[in-house]
Scaffold this active site. Structure first.
Site, mmCIF file in Angstrom:
data_model
loop_
_atom_site.group_PDB
_atom_site.id
_atom_site.type_symbol
_atom_site.label_atom_id
_atom_site.label_comp_id
_atom_site.label_asym_id
_atom_site.label_seq_id
_atom_site.Cartn_x
_atom_site.Cartn_y
_atom_site.Cartn_z
ATOM 1 N N ASP A 35 12.097 13.479 -109.987
ATOM 2 C CA ASP A 35 11.788 11.848 -110.377
ATOM 3 C C ASP A 35 10.544 10.440 -109.444
ATOM 4 O O ASP A 35 10.052 10.835 -109.998
ATOM 5 C CB ASP A 35 12.810 11.931 -111.812
ATOM 6 C CG ASP A 35 11.944 10.314 -112.424
ATOM 7 O OD1 ASP A 35 11.762 10.782 -113.317
ATOM 8 O OD2 ASP A 35 12.755 9.270 -112.123
ATOM 9 N N ALA A 36 11.801 10.844 -109.267
ATOM 10 C CA ALA A 36 11.554 9.463 -107.798
ATOM 11 C C ALA A 36 9.474 10.491 -107.304
ATOM 12 O O ALA A 36 8.799 9.352 -107.001
ATOM 13 C CB ALA A 36 12.555 8.681 -107.061
#
Length: 137
Positions: A35-36
């Site tokens: 996600d990051a």
């Protein structure tokens, strides 16, 4: 992401002993990292031309929302190796609950994409860059 930017090259610095343990990481952890990484990738793609922060933010948010991630996974699926398909399955199976605004299937697909990105970020950044480039081509 139809712009001329060729993509971002990710490189992760880990010691050789750390690579042996990547397969032991949970899909949830891989999705957390993915996600990051994906958000950073999308943010970097929209750096040029310069614009107001609010406009920039709106474009980035539109690309990192679960519905858009689910479509990105569908776009990448024909290019995935057997190992990558297995990582996607693990990510999908790990996503058993979701926010109220989403259908479970969409959330599972988005989590699957994040899991794949997290795995490739830690395991094979060259392959990660190939797949991310496919999304902007």
């Amino acid at each position: 992401m139809s712009h001329s930017r060729p993509g971002v090259y990710f490189q992760v610095m880990m010691e050789a002993k750390d690579y042996e343990n990547i397969d032991r990481l949970s899909p949830a952890f891989l999705a957390y990292i993915g996600d990051a990484v994906y958000e950073l990738y999308v943010r970097t793609c929209y750096l040029l031309p310069p614009r107001k922060i609010g406009d920039y933010h709106d474009q980035v948010v539109a690309k990192v929302r679960a519905e858009t991630q689910a479509k990105a996974l569908q776009q990448l699926t024909p290019y995935l190796t057997t190992v990558e398909q297995d990582i996607v399955r693990r990510g999908r199976n790990a996503a058993t609950s979701c926010p109220r605004r989403l259908k479970l299937e969409i959330y599972q697909q988005a989590t699957s994409l994040e899991t794949l990105i997290g795995y490739l970020y830690l395991q094979d950044t060259h392959r990660l860059n190939e797949l991310l480039h496919t999304l902007i081509s």
